[in-house]
Design a protein around this motif. Structure first.
Motif, PDB file in Angstrom:
ATOM      1  N   ALA A 215      43.112  34.024  25.374  1.00 22.79           N
ATOM      2  CA  ALA A 215      42.745  32.305  26.454  1.00 22.79           C
ATOM      3  C   ALA A 215      43.115  31.479  25.481  1.00 22.79           C
ATOM      4  N   SER A 216      43.248  30.245  26.237  1.00 23.16           N
ATOM      5  CA  SER A 216      43.481  29.351  25.618  1.00 23.16           C
ATOM      6  C   SER A 216      42.845  28.087  26.133  1.00 23.16           C
ATOM      7  N   ASN A 217      42.060  27.287  24.960  1.00 23.05           N
ATOM      8  CA  ASN A 217      41.687  25.867  25.280  1.00 23.05           C
ATOM      9  C   ASN A 217      42.263  24.616  24.988  1.00 23.05           C
ATOM     10  N   PRO A 218      43.239  23.946  26.142  1.00 24.22           N
ATOM     11  CA  PRO A 218      44.124  22.823  25.324  1.00 24.22           C
ATOM     12  C   PRO A 218      43.559  21.315  25.428  1.00 24.22           C
ATOM     13  N   GLY A 219      41.955  21.723  25.821  1.00 28.19           N
ATOM     14  CA  GLY A 219      42.031  20.172  26.233  1.00 28.19           C
ATOM     15  C   GLY A 219      41.526  19.915  25.076  1.00 28.19           C
ATOM     16  N   GLY A 220      40.154  18.583  25.599  1.00 30.34           N
ATOM     17  CA  GLY A 220      40.048  18.051  24.035  1.00 30.34           C
ATOM     18  C   GLY A 220      38.265  18.376  23.984  1.00 30.34           C
ATOM     19  N   GLY A 221      37.628  18.970  24.390  1.00 26.11           N
ATOM     20  CA  GLY A 221      35.847  19.353  24.767  1.00 26.11           C
ATOM     21  C   GLY A 221      36.099  20.569  24.732  1.00 26.11           C
ATOM     22  N   ARG A 222      34.309  21.369  24.187  1.00 25.33           N
ATOM     23  CA  ARG A 222      34.258  22.736  24.407  1.00 25.33           C
ATOM     24  C   ARG A 222      34.402  23.821  26.263  1.00 25.33           C
ATOM     25  N   GLU A 223      35.272  24.051  26.014  1.00 35.17           N
ATOM     26  CA  GLU A 223      35.185  25.250  27.252  1.00 35.17           C
ATOM     27  C   GLU A 223      34.501  26.745  27.195  1.00 35.17           C
ATOM     28  N   THR A 224      33.258  27.305  28.389  1.00 34.60           N
ATOM     29  CA  THR A 224      33.346  29.214  28.241  1.00 34.60           C
ATOM     30  C   THR A 224      33.737  29.568  29.415  1.00 34.60           C
ATOM     31  N   VAL A 225      34.366  30.518  28.773  1.00 36.01           N
ATOM     32  CA  VAL A 225      35.205  31.091  29.855  1.00 36.01           C
ATOM     33  C   VAL A 225      34.298  31.701  30.790  1.00 36.01           C
ATOM     34  N   PRO A 226      34.838  30.849  32.162  1.00 44.63           N
ATOM     35  CA  PRO A 226      34.479  31.321  33.792  1.00 44.63           C
ATOM     36  C   PRO A 226      34.493  32.358  33.394  1.00 44.63           C
ATOM     37  N   ALA A 227      33.519  33.412  34.850  1.00 44.20           N
ATOM     38  CA  ALA A 227      33.422  34.512  35.363  1.00 44.20           C
ATOM     39  C   ALA A 227      34.792  35.213  36.271  1.00 44.20           C
ATOM     40  N   PHE A 228      35.272  35.668  35.516  1.00 43.13           N
ATOM     41  CA  PHE A 228      36.597  36.439  36.277  1.00 43.13           C
ATOM     42  C   PHE A 228      36.642  37.636  35.754  1.00 43.13           C
ATOM     43  N   ARG A 229      37.249  38.858  36.354  1.00 40.29           N
ATOM     44  CA  ARG A 229      37.934  39.961  35.769  1.00 40.29           C
ATOM     45  C   ARG A 229      39.589  40.459  36.359  1.00 40.29           C
ATOM     46  N   LEU A 230      40.224  41.356  35.727  1.00 42.27           N
ATOM     47  CA  LEU A 230      40.769  42.476  36.009  1.00 42.27           C
ATOM     48  C   LEU A 230      40.718  43.460  36.497  1.00 42.27           C
ATOM     49  N   ASP A 231      41.050  44.367  37.574  1.00 44.94           N
ATOM     50  CA  ASP A 231      41.659  44.994  38.309  1.00 44.94           C
ATOM     51  C   ASP A 231      43.003  45.569  38.335  1.00 44.94           C
ATOM     52  N   ALA A 232      43.047  46.793  38.446  1.00 45.87           N
ATOM     53  CA  ALA A 232      44.154  47.729  38.211  1.00 45.87           C
ATOM     54  C   ALA A 232      44.441  48.307  40.049  1.00 45.87           C
ATOM     55  N   GLN A 233      45.500  48.200  39.962  1.00 41.27           N
ATOM     56  CA  GLN A 233      45.688  49.165  41.364  1.00 41.27           C
ATOM     57  C   GLN A 233      47.115  50.406  40.827  1.00 41.27           C
ATOM     58  N   SER A 234      47.254  51.242  41.614  1.00 41.78           N
ATOM     59  CA  SER A 234      47.921  51.849  41.883  1.00 41.78           C
ATOM     60  C   SER A 234      48.938  51.917  43.313  1.00 41.78           C
ATOM     61  N   GLU A 235      49.432  53.010  43.596  1.00 44.69           N
ATOM     62  CA  GLU A 235      50.106  52.524  45.525  1.00 44.69           C
ATOM     63  C   GLU A 235      48.849  52.975  46.289  1.00 44.69           C
ATOM     64  N   THR A 236      47.861  54.123  45.825  1.00 48.89           N
ATOM     65  CA  THR A 236      47.440  53.897  47.104  1.00 48.89           C
ATOM     66  C   THR A 236      45.130  53.507  46.596  1.00 48.89           C
ATOM     67  N   LYS A 237      45.273  52.669  45.632  1.00 46.84           N
ATOM     68  CA  LYS A 237      44.401  52.737  45.381  1.00 46.84           C
ATOM     69  C   LYS A 237      43.317  51.518  43.969  1.00 46.84           C
ATOM     70  N   SER A 238      42.689  50.971  44.011  1.00 43.70           N
ATOM     71  CA  SER A 238      42.187  50.469  42.792  1.00 43.70           C
ATOM     72  C   SER A 238      41.249  50.431  42.615  1.00 43.70           C
ATOM     73  N   TYR A 239      41.039  50.151  41.117  1.00 43.89           N
ATOM     74  CA  TYR A 239      40.271  50.674  39.703  1.00 43.89           C
ATOM     75  C   TYR A 239      39.580  49.332  39.358  1.00 43.89           C
ATOM     76  N   GLU A 240      38.152  49.003  39.325  1.00 47.16           N
ATOM     77  CA  GLU A 240      37.859  47.940  39.216  1.00 47.16           C
ATOM     78  C   GLU A 240      37.555  47.505  37.656  1.00 47.16           C
ATOM     79  N   GLY A 241      37.802  46.318  36.813  1.00 47.03           N
ATOM     80  CA  GLY A 241      38.115  46.156  35.029  1.00 47.03           C
ATOM     81  C   GLY A 241      36.376  45.700  34.930  1.00 47.03           C
ATOM     82  N   LYS A 242      36.172  46.020  33.611  1.00 39.92           N
ATOM     83  CA  LYS A 242      35.234  45.130  32.876  1.00 39.92           C
ATOM     84  C   LYS A 242      35.620  44.899  31.505  1.00 39.92           C
ATOM     85  N   ARG A 243      34.655  43.386  31.574  1.00 40.34           N
ATOM     86  CA  ARG A 243      35.061  42.825  30.701  1.00 40.34           C
ATOM     87  C   ARG A 243      34.112  43.118  29.214  1.00 40.34           C
ATOM     88  N   SER A 244      34.559  43.965  28.323  1.00 41.07           N
ATOM     89  CA  SER A 244      34.067  44.098  27.061  1.00 41.07           C
ATOM     90  C   SER A 244      33.089  43.100  26.550  1.00 41.07           C
TER      91      SER A 244
END
Length: 569
Positions: A215-244
């Motif tokens: 994560a990079s902050n190219p701006g001029g002020g402090r920022e907090t990483v917003p809520a988002f996540r990464l999920d993984a997928q196979s051809e037939t199924k989705s797998y839910e991720g969680k931020r560590s």
């Protein structure tokens, strides 16, 4: 007394107006600059409040579909403004309308220059939703008869995510190349991200895909990483991720940090995609279990090489270049690989590799000893986990070097002479690991004239074995050694350092006696002739001639690791 309906002028028809600068839509309720630029089209809800769609999603459920929408509001006025009473409705291209329920945490009014997000959701018992093409704020006057409905604002919704598996989940999403920089569409943030590493790791609970994102902050002020996540997928199924990271991650202007996502998957699964999803929280009014609403924003292909760090060519003895953002190794601590050997272990059924690292404190004050992990990887990608020596000094004194050893158990079939050595951080994404350095180097070959046990160079000039019998018929073997030992300067050797083990083996391969010798303490090995008493045994069933196997032994968390140094006949 009846309530007066909202005026149908739609606030001077400003609701459809757009103000775009440099290709990016911005809040534009007045002439003052907005506190945060928004990368989405915005519309006038009132004369002061503007609205934009952050996310809209239709996701399948067990019995039907879930519809969710998050709308961002901005009060551009100079006084507090109340959000008009309304229902939020979504309309399909076929004319069907669905009314969504508001979250109990939605704000009813906004302070001047305040940005807030309103979350809506509903579940319906049908999977035939169709295509969502519009959402609207509708005021319903229930005190008039018949009830009077006034559309306060209608907004087109071109970026609706239709959840699912496989290609269905990635439709209408931009596809990224691995490592490509991105921002999250619709999310009120100036941070940018790039995926830098992906690995499959095994835990007691099962297999986990671990993805590291810069994560990079190219701006001029402090920022907090917003809520988002990464999920993984196979051809037939989705797998839910969680931020560590459990705590919020904040970046100062110009700062970069890693964030990590753990995605539990099934054994043997082949992943095809990663999905970037923004997340919002829906809290039912009147109480109930909060629910996370996820909306797909971007897709990227799962890397064929798992996105692992590329091992750079390395010369033994040179300082290692670590990832600039790692917190494991202090900036004043210089780490060098001094030895990497692979040896047979007679009678053990496997080989042992040993890596020795020199840790040097280049500062003027004591620093903590870095606690990195390591793995040895052959040319086919087979990975062997390293076991760190059990006892390591906690602090490094300035101007001095210390030695830390790692051992690797590998099969007898391993014939590689060139390996990648990965150094790992086990704290940033605990209980998972991330790579902080990757080295490509050849195994060292032993010299016939001397043995290297950094910081010692050992030359065995002569070895002889004598047998003595006590009155109790105990047999003692004395090893007569003539050694030459040289030690590097300013390298600390304490009782944690590895030892030499002398094993006496008869012609039938039986170990008749063994003795450990140290490089420290009162009875340490020295240059010159010395006698070592091997362990007593109570049998005389042995056959000449004797062979002496000389090992280096290292105490690790997994037991004693042995490296065969020399066989003397």
């Amino acid at each position: 007394m009846k309530k007066r309906p909202w005026k149908s002028s739609l606030t001077a028809i400003m609701l459809g107006a757009l103000i775009v600068q440099g290709g990016t839509a911005v809040w534009a309720a007045d002439s003052d600059p907005a506190p945060v630029a928004a990368p989405t089209v915005n519309y006038g809800l009132t004369s002061d409040i503007r609205a934009a769609v952050k996310s809209a999603a239709v996701t399948p459920t067990a019995s039907g579909s879930q519809l969710s929408v998050t709308v961002r509001l901005y009060n551009g006025g100079v006084t507090q403004n109340r959000v008009p009473e309304h229902e939020l409705r979504v309309q399909t291209s076929s004319g069907v309308s669905y009314t969504l329920k508001p979250s109990g945490t939605n704000k009813e009014s906004l302070q001047p220059k305040e940005i807030s997000e309103l979350v809506y959701m509903t579940s319906v018992d049908t999977k035939e939703i169709g295509t969502i093409d519009q959402l609207s704020f509708v005021n319903v006057d229930v005190y008039s008869y018949p009830k009077l409905e006034t559309t306060l604002l209608a907004m087109p919704t071109k970026s609706v995510w239709y959840g699912g598996t496989g290609s269905a989940a990635t439709q209408n999403l931009d596809n990224l190349a691995w490592g490509q920089s991105f921002s999250i569409p619709g999310v009120n943030s100036g941070l940018t991200y790039s995926a830098v590493e992906a690995s499959m790791q095994n835990t007691a609970a099962g297999r986990v895909a671990v993805v590291t994102v810069l994560a990079s902050n190219p701006g001029g002020g402090r920022e907090t990483v917003p809520a988002f996540r990464l999920d993984a997928q196979s051809e037939t199924k989705s797998y839910e991720g969680k931020r560590s990271e459990a705590e919020p991650v904040t970046l100062e202007a110009g700062e970069k940090k890693y964030i990590h996502f753990a995605i539990p998957v099934e054994n043997g699964v082949t992943l095809t995609n990663l999905l970037v999803l923004s997340t919002d929280t829906f809290v039912p009014k009147g109480g109930g279990q909060a629910e996370t609403l996820a909306t797909g924003k971007l897709a990227m292909a799962w890397p064929k090489d798992q996105g692992t760090s590329v091992a750079v060519p390395y010369t033994i003895g040179q300082p290692i270049a670590f990832d600039a953002l790692t917190k494991v190794v202090d900036k004043s601590t210089e780490v060098s690989l001094m030895e990497l050997h692979l040896h047979e272990n007679p009678g053990e059924g496997y080989k042992t590799a040993v890596a020795k690292f020199k840790l040097t404190n280049t500062s003027t004050t004591p620093t903590a000893t870095p606690a990195f992990l390591s793995e040895l990887v052959n040319g086919q990608g087979v990975t062997y986990q390293g076991s760190r020596q059990a006892n390591v000094t906690a602090m490094l004194n300035p101007g001095l070097s210390y030695v830390v050893s790692y051992s690797y158990i590998v099969p007898q079939s391993e014939e590689s002479t060139n390996f990648s050595l990965k150094l790992l951080d086990s704290a940033a994404a605990a209980p998972f690991t991330t790579t902080i350095a990757a080295l490509q180097t050849d195994l060292q070959q032993e010299s016939d004239s001397s043995i290297s046990l950094y910081p010692f160079d050992l030359k065995i000039k002569d070895v002889a074995v004598n047998t003595q019998t006590t009155a109790q018929l105990m047999y003692t073997y004395k090893v007569r050694l003539d050694l030459e030992i040289k030690q590097q300067e300013n390298v600390v050797v304490d009782n944690n350092f590895s030892k030499l083990r002398f094993e006496i083996v008869d012609s039938e391969g039986r170990v008749l006696g063994a003795k450990d010798a140290t490089f420290t303490g009162a009875n340490k090995l020295i240059t010159g002739v010395q006698m070592i008493d091997a362990t007593n045994i109570t049998t005389d069933q042995y056959n000449y001639p004797f062979t002496v196997n000389v090992y280096e032994t290292i105490e690790t968390a997994n037991g004693t690791a042995k490296r065969l140094l020399k066989v003397i006949k």
